[in-house]
Design a protein around this motif. Structure first.
Motif, PDB file in Angstrom:
ATOM      1  N   UNK A   6       0.836  -1.202   0.000  1.00 54.65           N
ATOM      2  CA  UNK A   6       0.000   0.000   0.000  1.00 54.65           C
ATOM      3  C   UNK A   6       0.872   1.255   0.000  1.00 54.65           C
ATOM      4  N   UNK A   7       1.939   1.232   0.790  1.00 55.08           N
ATOM      5  CA  UNK A   7       2.855   2.371   0.844  1.00 55.08           C
ATOM      6  C   UNK A   7       3.514   2.605  -0.510  1.00 55.08           C
ATOM      7  N   UNK A   8       3.928   1.525  -1.152  1.00 52.98           N
ATOM      8  CA  UNK A   8       4.551   1.634  -2.473  1.00 52.98           C
ATOM      9  C   UNK A   8       3.593   2.276  -3.468  1.00 52.98           C
TER      10      UNK A   8
ATOM     11  N   UNK B 257       6.511   4.318   9.026  1.00 53.07           N
ATOM     12  CA  UNK B 257       6.782   5.724   8.719  1.00 53.07           C
ATOM     13  C   UNK B 257       6.684   6.015   7.219  1.00 53.07           C
ATOM     14  N   UNK B 258       6.934   5.005   6.380  1.00 52.30           N
ATOM     15  CA  UNK B 258       6.796   5.207   4.939  1.00 52.30           C
ATOM     16  C   UNK B 258       5.352   5.542   4.580  1.00 52.30           C
TER      17      UNK B 258
ATOM     18  N   UNK C 225       1.411   9.620   2.895  1.00 57.63           N
ATOM     19  CA  UNK C 225       0.143  10.336   3.070  1.00 57.63           C
ATOM     20  C   UNK C 225       0.376  11.843   3.189  1.00 57.63           C
ATOM     21  N   UNK C 226       1.420  12.229   3.923  1.00 56.03           N
ATOM     22  CA  UNK C 226       1.730  13.655   4.058  1.00 56.03           C
ATOM     23  C   UNK C 226       2.190  14.238   2.725  1.00 56.03           C
TER      24      UNK C 226
ATOM     25  N   UNK D  60       3.225  11.973  17.867  1.00 53.81           N
ATOM     26  CA  UNK D  60       4.601  12.493  17.884  1.00 53.81           C
ATOM     27  C   UNK D  60       5.318  12.155  16.582  1.00 53.81           C
ATOM     28  N   UNK D  61       5.051  10.965  16.048  1.00 48.45           N
ATOM     29  CA  UNK D  61       5.669  10.578  14.773  1.00 48.45           C
ATOM     30  C   UNK D  61       5.198  11.489  13.649  1.00 48.45           C
TER      31      UNK D  61
END
Length: 314
Positions: free
Chosen positions: A93-95, A131-132, A137-138, A169-170
């Motif tokens: 999904x991140x990819x 974090x990826x 998303x950001x 925090x992340x």
């Protein structure tokens, strides 16, 4: 039901075919079935479709990616455990979020994450640890040419991630606060600003957000939303109140003072919400007004209604 089960097994078996055309046709059928027949979703997952769909997100074909991503989104409605137990799904999904040229793929992947995050709080720390995914998303909400639908789906996923305290925090560390503040200040689309303020209100509920909000001009931006002259929607203003309230709860004395000073400037806007907002909005507005009036640390207050509060003076 048995016919549906056999159909699901047959189509999933075709996903391992050496023929790209066969795989493509099977993916297309699975997408349609999972969209229009809720009963078939669990059967498709049980037939072992998820690992194939996950792997297909790495395809170089936008059409194939779109079918796989849309099918995963449909399955996420009823078969979340099958998705989350599939090794490599979150990486896939991140990819796709970061590398797909198709807005439809990005939207489906972000919506799949939102579906998982909202349905089960157990998944929030797991997804938030990737974090990826957070970075992807950001990146979507800060992209100059991102379609509105992609931004909204990304914001909804970020909201689900921010619901878990330790994820906040992340998000701050990855630059979520300036990205959200910039979106709120520059974007004139009400729906997007509503979603962005909802995410910011959640992120404000951690100590790390105070300095990031200060550097990004977040205190002033939230105050501007509560200025009655800006014409912000009720939901936007309620989110702004929630964000200021969380800042008052989690900030240092300096941050609490900034919240109070900002609250004094927009007392009328907060007071209007305390009288006319939703049930939750009224409660938060009264609590914020009490903090602004007394300047004390936010806690549980014993005011019966808005009129009781306004009998106090600054």
């Amino acid at each position: 039901m048995e016919v549906k089960r056999r159909t699901a097994r047959t189509l999933v078996a075709k996903l391992s075919s050496v023929s790209e055309q066969t795989r493509t046709e099977a993916l297309s059928e699975l997408r349609l079935i999972s969209k229009h027949d809720p009963e078939s979703r669990q059967l498709i997952a049980e037939a072992g479709a998820v690992p194939y769909l996950s792997e297909t997100l790495y395809s170089s074909s936008p059409t194939i990616q779109e079918n796989a991503a849309a099918t995963l989104l449909n399955l996420s409605i009823t078969s979340r455990c099958s998705l989350m137990s599939t090794r490599g799904l979150l990486d896939a999904l991140s990819h796709a979020l970061s590398n797909s040229s198709s807005p439809a793929v990005v939207q489906s992947c972000a919506a799949t994450l939102h579906s998982l995050l909202i349905a089960d709080e157990f998944y929030r720390p797991i997804i938030g640890s990737k974090r990826d995914i957070l970075y992807s998303l950001l990146s979507i909400i800060t992209a100059a040419n991102a379609p509105p639908r992609s931004i909204k789906d990304a914001l909804k996923a970020l909201f689900g991630i921010a619901l878990y305290q330790l994820n906040r925090a992340s998000l701050v560390d990855l630059g979520a606060v300036p990205a959200l503040v910039l979106l709120i200040v520059r974007d004139a689309r009400t729906g997007i600003v509503e979603d962005a303020t909802a995410v910011l209100a959640q992120i404000a509920g951690c100590e790390e957000s105070e300095e990031a909000m200060r550097k990004a001009g977040g205190f002033g931006a939230l105050g501007d939303l509560l200025d009655e002259g800006t014409g912000a929607s009720g939901r936007i203003r309620e989110n702004a109140v929630a964000a200021l309230l969380n800042l008052a709860r989690c900030s240092s004395e300096k941050g609490r003072q900034e919240v109070r000073e900002m609250g004094v400037k927009v007392m009328e806007g907060i007071a209007d919400l305390a009288e006319n907002g939703s049930a939750k909005g009224k409660s938060k507005a009264v609590e914020l007004l009490k903090f602004v009036v007394d300047g004390n640390e936010v806690r549980d207050f014993r005011f019966n209604n808005f009129n009781d509060l306004m009998n106090h003076s600054i």
